[in-house]
Write a protein that holds these residues in place. Structure first.
Motif, PDB file in Angstrom:
ATOM      1  N   ASP A 177      39.182 -19.942 -36.760  1.00 27.29           N
ATOM      2  CA  ASP A 177      38.325 -20.426 -35.688  1.00 27.29           C
ATOM      3  C   ASP A 177      38.069 -21.925 -35.813  1.00 27.29           C
ATOM      4  O   ASP A 177      37.056 -22.438 -35.379  1.00 27.29           O
ATOM      5  CB  ASP A 177      36.973 -19.680 -35.686  1.00 27.29           C
ATOM      6  CG  ASP A 177      36.404 -19.617 -34.273  1.00 27.29           C
ATOM      7  OD1 ASP A 177      37.076 -20.083 -33.359  1.00 27.29           O
ATOM      8  OD2 ASP A 177      35.281 -19.096 -34.110  1.00 27.29           O
ATOM      9  N   ALA A 203      33.213 -32.043 -31.987  1.00 26.46           N
ATOM     10  CA  ALA A 203      32.398 -31.590 -33.113  1.00 26.46           C
ATOM     11  C   ALA A 203      33.259 -30.911 -34.167  1.00 26.46           C
ATOM     12  O   ALA A 203      34.296 -30.341 -33.860  1.00 26.46           O
ATOM     13  CB  ALA A 203      31.326 -30.631 -32.622  1.00 26.46           C
ATOM     14  N   GLU A 235      32.398 -23.885 -38.258  1.00 22.04           N
ATOM     15  CA  GLU A 235      33.142 -24.194 -37.053  1.00 22.04           C
ATOM     16  C   GLU A 235      32.897 -23.221 -35.907  1.00 22.04           C
ATOM     17  O   GLU A 235      33.398 -23.392 -34.826  1.00 22.04           O
ATOM     18  CB  GLU A 235      34.642 -24.227 -37.367  1.00 22.04           C
ATOM     19  CG  GLU A 235      35.056 -25.404 -38.222  1.00 22.04           C
ATOM     20  CD  GLU A 235      34.976 -26.730 -37.468  1.00 22.04           C
ATOM     21  OE1 GLU A 235      34.991 -26.705 -36.236  1.00 22.04           O
ATOM     22  OE2 GLU A 235      34.877 -27.764 -38.143  1.00 22.04           O
ATOM     23  N   GLU A 236      32.146 -22.161 -36.151  1.00 27.24           N
ATOM     24  CA  GLU A 236      31.923 -21.187 -35.083  1.00 27.24           C
ATOM     25  C   GLU A 236      31.165 -21.820 -33.927  1.00 27.24           C
ATOM     26  O   GLU A 236      30.340 -22.699 -34.127  1.00 27.24           O
ATOM     27  CB  GLU A 236      31.094 -20.012 -35.615  1.00 27.24           C
ATOM     28  CG  GLU A 236      31.938 -18.864 -36.086  1.00 27.24           C
ATOM     29  CD  GLU A 236      31.079 -17.814 -36.761  1.00 27.24           C
ATOM     30  OE1 GLU A 236      29.879 -17.732 -36.450  1.00 27.24           O
ATOM     31  OE2 GLU A 236      31.622 -17.106 -37.622  1.00 27.24           O
ATOM     32  N   ARG A 237      31.450 -21.331 -32.728  1.00 25.68           N
ATOM     33  CA  ARG A 237      30.706 -21.857 -31.582  1.00 25.68           C
ATOM     34  C   ARG A 237      30.146 -20.708 -30.783  1.00 25.68           C
ATOM     35  O   ARG A 237      30.877 -19.923 -30.204  1.00 25.68           O
ATOM     36  CB  ARG A 237      31.622 -22.694 -30.690  1.00 25.68           C
ATOM     37  CG  ARG A 237      31.991 -23.959 -31.378  1.00 25.68           C
ATOM     38  CD  ARG A 237      32.758 -24.891 -30.519  1.00 25.68           C
ATOM     39  NE  ARG A 237      33.238 -25.971 -31.381  1.00 25.68           N
ATOM     40  CZ  ARG A 237      33.767 -27.078 -30.943  1.00 25.68           C
ATOM     41  NH1 ARG A 237      33.914 -27.267 -29.670  1.00 25.68           N
ATOM     42  NH2 ARG A 237      34.156 -27.997 -31.788  1.00 25.68           N
ATOM     43  N   LEU A 269      28.414 -20.218 -27.598  1.00 22.71           N
ATOM     44  CA  LEU A 269      28.120 -21.065 -26.437  1.00 22.71           C
ATOM     45  C   LEU A 269      26.840 -20.636 -25.723  1.00 22.71           C
ATOM     46  O   LEU A 269      26.166 -21.428 -25.110  1.00 22.71           O
ATOM     47  CB  LEU A 269      29.297 -21.071 -25.474  1.00 22.71           C
ATOM     48  CG  LEU A 269      30.568 -21.701 -26.043  1.00 22.71           C
ATOM     49  CD1 LEU A 269      31.649 -21.754 -24.994  1.00 22.71           C
ATOM     50  CD2 LEU A 269      30.307 -23.101 -26.577  1.00 22.71           C
ATOM     51  N   TYR A 271      29.106 -27.570 -34.717  1.00 22.31           N
ATOM     52  CA  TYR A 271      28.901 -27.618 -33.269  1.00 22.31           C
ATOM     53  C   TYR A 271      27.412 -27.706 -32.940  1.00 22.31           C
ATOM     54  O   TYR A 271      26.994 -28.528 -32.118  1.00 22.31           O
ATOM     55  CB  TYR A 271      29.521 -26.389 -32.622  1.00 22.31           C
ATOM     56  CG  TYR A 271      29.243 -26.277 -31.145  1.00 22.31           C
ATOM     57  CD1 TYR A 271      29.838 -27.144 -30.248  1.00 22.31           C
ATOM     58  CD2 TYR A 271      28.371 -25.306 -30.656  1.00 22.31           C
ATOM     59  CE1 TYR A 271      29.585 -27.054 -28.893  1.00 22.31           C
ATOM     60  CE2 TYR A 271      28.107 -25.205 -29.303  1.00 22.31           C
ATOM     61  CZ  TYR A 271      28.715 -26.086 -28.426  1.00 22.31           C
ATOM     62  OH  TYR A 271      28.459 -25.990 -27.091  1.00 22.31           O
TER      63      TYR A 271
END
Lengths: 637, 185
Positions: free
Chosen positions: A149, A169, B18-20, B22, B62
Motif C-alpha cells: 500500500d 504525502a 502509508e495507509e489512507r 479517505l 497521509y
C-alpha cells in the motif's frame, strides 16, 4: 601472430575442431550451480534472465490493466477505491515503461548484438551483470512498495507539485523517483556496453554498411539512452531532495520552477518513446528479410531514418506540454517538429512495404506480427499527427483519446514487433521452435482483442472521458463503450495467455531447432541453437550485408585467438579491420556485491540523506574489489 | 533479492504509515470524538477505538500531511506562525501550557482554551481535528520523524518538519524562558 617460441601453443590456429571447442568451452564456461548463476558474465545467460524478468513485469502490468478494465466496466463500481486506483494506474504506467518496455528492448540487444556482430561476449560483461541486478532490485522495490500500500500514486510522469513535498504525502513519490534511478542506471550501463560492442567488437570485415539494421537501431537507441536518461535522473534526484532535504528546485516561491520538472521529464520522456520504438523498427527490418525472401529494400534509407528519428527525438518534447501555457512560437515550432518525425517513420514504412511487395512473403507467425505492427502503428501514427496540432491537442489532452493513441504506438509499434521477435529468435534462445499453430491463434486473438479494446477509446476520449478516473457517473454517455472495451480486453488477455503458454510449452516440448531454421542472412544464425558459451568456435569474417546468403555452405573465419583465456577481436570503427586481441573479463561475484551495496544506499536514501554518506562506503569497497588489479598483463600482443 | 529484503524490512515499519483512510465511517468518527479528559482538561485518554485503529494520527504520513494543510486552511498560522508563535504561543520552545499529549491538543482545538484559543469543534470534522492535532504534535517534536510532512511550496520560514526537530529550531527569543520550565530542549 608473433608469440613466444617457448610457450606451449594455445592459439586456435591449427588445432582440430573438437579440441578447439572443448578448450574454448573450458575457458568460457559458466560453472553450473548457484554460485555460477550469481557470478556469470555470459551475455546470453544475462540476456535471457533480463528478457524473462521483463516479461514477468509485462504480465504483472497486464494484471493491473485487467483490474482497471474490471473497475471501469460499470459506472460507480466499488471494486477498487480511488486511492488504490491511483496506485494501480501509476504502477501500470511506470512498470510498463521503466520495467518492461525499455529493459526488454535492451535485454534482447544484450542477447543478440554480440551474436549479430560476431563476437564472443558483450563489452564490459561485468557491468552487464551489475546492470541486471540493479534492474531486478529496482523492480522489486516498486512492486514490494505496491504490495504494501506504498506504491506511487502520482501518475507515471509524477508531475510536481502533485508529487512534490506539499501534496505527495508519505514515501510513495520517493519510491517512484528512486525506482527511476535504478532503471536508468541499468539502462545507461547497457547503452555504454552496446555502443562499445558495436563500435569496436564487430567481426572483421563488417564495415559500417554491413551492420544488420537491428544493430544499427540499437546503436542509435544507445545514444538516445546516454543523452536522454541523465535528464530524468537529475529531475528525480531533484524531486527526492525537495521532498527529503527541503531544497527548492520545484518551489516557485523560493525561485524554483514547476515547469522545470515537465521540461526535464519530457526531454527524457519523448526520446524514451523512440528508445522503445527504434529497436522494434530494427527488429522488423531484420526479421522481414528471411520472410520476404529478399534483402530489405533501401538499407541506406532505413539506417538514415533511424538516425534521423534519433536526432529529431530530442526536438519535440514540448508537444507533451501544449496545455501548460507556453509562448505561441514554442507551440508552433514543436507542432512542426512533431509532424516532421512522421517523415523518417514513413520512409521506413514504405521500405518495408516495398520489401514485401517485391519479395515472396512466407506468412509465418513473425511476419504476421510484422503485418499487425504495420497496420496498428500507422493508425497510431495518424492520431499522433492529429495530437501534434495544438488546437486539437487542447481538446483531447488528458482524455482517453490520448490513452488510445499511445497504446496504439507503444503496443502496435513496439510490443507487436517484440512478440514477432520472440517467435523469430526463440530457437536461438532455447534451441527449440515455437508452435506455429498456437502462434497464429495468439496473433489473431491479440490483434483483434487489441483493436477492439483500444479503438473505442478514441471515441470515449472525443466524448470527453478523462484519463485516470477511477469511476464515472451512470448518466454520462460512456457506459456502453466501456463495457465493450472491458469485454474486448478479455480477448486480448486470452491472446497473451496463449502466447505465454506457447513460450513455456515450446521451451520444454518444442521441435528441436536447427542452426538456421528460417534461412536468415545474419551472423547469429551461423552458430548453434542455442549458441555455446563462446558463441563462435572461430570468429567469422564478413564480406557483405548478408553473410549467410552469399555462400550457404561455408563462412570464412579468422583464427589466431588464444583458447586458454578469454579473448576476442577488437576491430576498427569504420572499416572493421582487425586491430588487437583483447582480453574479456572472467566471472566475478563483485558485480552482484556492488549492486547490493548500491541498492542499500539508494533505498536508504529515501529515508535519510545520510545514506548517501554512509551507504557509499560499502559501494566503494565493492568497486575496489571489482577493479582489484589481477597482476596479469592486459594483453600480450 | 537484496531489494526485496530491504523493501520488506522498510515496509514492515512503513505499512501503517502509508495507509489512507479517505473517509471515516460515521460511527467510528463519533466514537473518536469521545475522549476522556482529566478534570483540569489537561491530559487524559483517547477513546478505545483510537487504539483499535492503530493510533492512526501520530505516524501516518497521509494524516500528518492533511493536518499540515488544515493548519493553513483554518488560519492557525495567523497566531502560531510556522510554530514560532505570534499572538499565540510558540510550539517550538518546549513549553506547552497544556502538555504535549495528543488528547490535550485535540481538546484545545475542539473546545478552545482561555485567553484567545477559539474552538474549532463546530468548524471541523472529528477526523480533521485529529489530523491537525497529530501535525501540531510533530511541530514540537524533539526528534525528526520520517513520517513528518515536508516543506510547502511557499516562502520558507523554517526548515521542513521532516528535517528539523524542534530542539534545533529552539529560539529563546527576547523574553526569558518560562520560570517553571525545567531544562530547555
Amino acid at each position: 601472430m608473433n608469440r613466444p617460441a617457448t610457450a606451449p601453443d594455445t592459439h586456435d590456429t591449427d588445432i582440430a575442431r573438437t579440441r578447439l571447442t572443448s578448450a574454448l568451452a573450458k575457458t568460457w564456461k559458466t560453472p553450473p550451480g548457484f554460485w555460477g548463476a550469481l557470478t556469470t558474465v555470459d551475455h546470453k545467460i544475462i540476456g535471457r534472465r533480463y528478457i524473462f524478468t521483463a516479461f514477468v513485469f509485462l504480465a504483472l502490468g497486464g494484471v493491473l490493466a485487467a483490474l482497471m478494465r474490471l473497475q471501469l466496466a460499470q459506472p460507480e463500481a466499488r471494486l477498487i477505491g480511488p486511492d488504490r486506483y491511483n496506485q494501480i494506474f501509476t504502477m501500470h504506467g511506470a512498470n510498463m515503461m521503466f520495467l518492461f518496455a525499455v529493459p526488454v528492448m535492451e535485454a534482447v540487444a544484450v542477447y543478440l548484438v554480440p551474436l549479430m556482430v560476431g563476437t564472443r561476449n558483450i563489452a564490459f560483461p561485468r557491468l552487464n551483470a551489475f546492470s541486471y541486478w540493479i534492474y531486478l532490485a529496482g523492480g522489486a522495490l516498486l512492486w514490494t512498495a505496491f504490495a504494501l500500500d506504498m506504491g506511487p500514486d502520482v501518475g507515471w510522469f509524477a508531475y510536481v507539485p502533485l508529487s512534490g513535498p506539499q501534496y505527495g504525502a508519505g514515501k510513495r513519490a520517493d519510491i517512484w523517483a528512486q525506482m527511476i534511478t535504478f532503471t536508468e542506471l541499468s539502462a545507461l550501463a547497457i547503452a555504454v556496453e552496446l555502443v562499445v560492442t558495436i563500435f569496436k567488437q564487430r567481426a572483421p570485415g563488417m564495415t559500417l554498411d554491413r551492420i544488420p539494421v537491428f544493430v544499427w537501431a540499437m546503436l542509435v537507441t544507445s545514444f538516445l539512452v546516454i543523452m536522454a536518461m541523465p535528464a530524468v535522473m537529475i529531475a528525480s534526484t531533484g524531486l527526492i531532495l525537495d521532498r527529503l532535504v527541503g531544497t527548492h528546485f520545484y518551489n516557485p516561491a523560493e525561485g524554483g520552477d514547476v515547469l522545470l520538472w515537465q521540461h526535464l521529464f519530457w526531454f527524457f520522456g519523448h526520446p524514451e518513446v523512440y528508445i522503445i520504438f527504434l529497436p522494434a523498427a530494427g527488429m522488423v527490418s531484420t526479421m522481414i528479410e528471411p520472410f520476404a525472401r529478399r534483402p530489405a529494400f533501401g538499407y541506406l534509407g532505413l539506417v538514415m531514418a533511424l538516425i534521423a528519428t534519433g536526432i529529431l527525438a530530442f526536438g519535440l518534447w514540448v508537444h507533451h506540454m501544449f496545455v501548460a501555457g507556453l509562448p505561441r512560437l514554442g507551440d508552433s515550432f514543436f507542432t512542426a517538429s512533431s509532424m516532421a518525425i512522421a517523415v523518417p517513420a514513413g520512409i521506413q514504412m514504405f521500405c518495408w512495404l516495398a520489401t514485401l511487395w517485391d519479395g515472396r512473403p512466407v506468412f509465418k507467425t513473425p511476419l504476421l506480427f510484422i503485418m499487425g505492427f504495420i497496420v496498428t502503428f500507422v493508425i497510431g501514427g495518424l492520431t499522433g499527427v492529429m495530437v501534434a496540432s495544438v488546437p486539437f491537442d487542447t481538446q483531447v489532452h488528458d482524455t482517453y483519446f490520448v490513452v488510445a493513441h499511445f497504446h496504439y504506438v507503444l503496443i502496435g509499434g513496439a510490443v507487436f514487433p517484440l512478440l514477432g521477435a520472440v517467435h523469430y529468435w526463440f530457437p536461438k534462445l532455447t534451441g527449440r521452435m515455437m508452435s506455429e499453430t498456437l502462434g497464429r491463434w495468439s496473433f489473431w486473438l491479440i490483434i483483434v482483442g487489441f483493436n477492439a479494446t483500444f479503438f473505442p477509446m478514441h471515441i470515449l476520449g472525443l466524448e470527453g472521458m478523462p484519463r485516470r478516473i477511477y469511476t464515472y457517473q451512470p448518466d454520462l454517455p460512456w457506459h456502453g463503450l466501456n463495457v465493450f472495451v472491458s469485454l474486448s480486453s478479455i480477448v486480448l488477455t486470452i491472446g497473451f495467455l496463449l502466447f505465454f503458454i506457447n513460450v513455456f510449452r515450446s521451451a520444454r516440448f518444442g521441435e528441436v531447432a536447427p542452426d538456421n531454421p528460417w534461412d536468415a542472412p545474419t551472423l547469429e544464425w551461423a552458430t548453434t541453437s542455442p549458441p555455446p558459451s563462446y558463441n563462435f568456435p572461430r570468429i567469422p569474417v564478413v564480406g557483405s550485408l548478408h553473410p549467410l546468403w552469399d555462400d550457404r555452405d561455408t563462412l570464412p573465419v579468422a583464427d589466431g585467438l588464444r583458447t586458454d583465456r578469454r579473448e576476442l577481436i577488437v576491430t576498427t570503427l569504420a572499416s572493421a579491420g582487425p586491430q588487437a586481441r583483447e582480453a574479456s573479463p572472467r566471472n566475478s561475484i563483485w558485480p552482484l556485491l556492488a549492486a547490493v551495496a548500491t541498492t542499500i544506499m539508494l533505498i536508504w536514501s529515501i529515508f535519510s540523506p545520510w545514506a548517501v554518506v554512509w551507504g557509499s562506503i560499502p559501494i566503494a569497497v565493492a568497486l575496489i574489489g571489482w577493479f582489484w588489479p589481477k597482476g596479469t598483463p592486459e594483453d600480450e600482443s | 533479492m537484496a531489494g526485496v529484503l530491504i523493501g520488506l524490512a522498510a515496509a514492515l515499519a512503513g505499512c501503517q504509515r502509508e495507509e489512507r483512510q479517505l473517509r471515516l465511517d460515521p460511527p467510528v468518527a463519533d466514537a473518536l470524538d469521545k475522549i476522556a479528559l482529566m478534570p483540569n482538561r489537561i491530559g487524559g485518554a483517547p477513546p478505545e477505538v483510537y487504539f483499535k485503529l492503530g493510533k492512526p494520527y501520530e505516524a501516518n504520513a497521509y494524516n500528518l500531511s492533511q493536518g499540515k494543510r488544515l493548519y493553513t486552511w483554518f488560519g492557525c498560522k495567523s497566531c502560531h506562525g510556522d510554530g514560532q508563535g505570534g499572538s499565540g504561543p510558540a510550539f517550538l520552545d518546549g513549553w506547552w501550557y497544556y502538555g504535549p499529549e495528543l488528547v490535550s491538543i485535540f481538546a484545545s482545538i475542539r473546545d478552545g482554551r482561555p485567553h484567545g484559543m477559539p474552538m474549532f469543534g463546530d468548524k471541523m470534522t472529528t477526523d480533521q481535528i485529529w489530523q491537525l492535532a497529530g501535525y501540531v504534535q510533530t511541530i514540537g517534536s524533539y526528534e525528526g520523524q520520517t513520517a513528518a510532512p515536508s516543506r510547502n511550496d511557499e516562502k520558507q520560514a523554517r526548515p521542513a518538519e521532516n528535517r528539523a526537530p524542534a530542539k534545533l529550531l529552539f529560539d529563546e527569543g527576547p523574553s526569558p524562558v518560562h520560570l517553571d520550565q525545567g531544562p530547555t530542549p
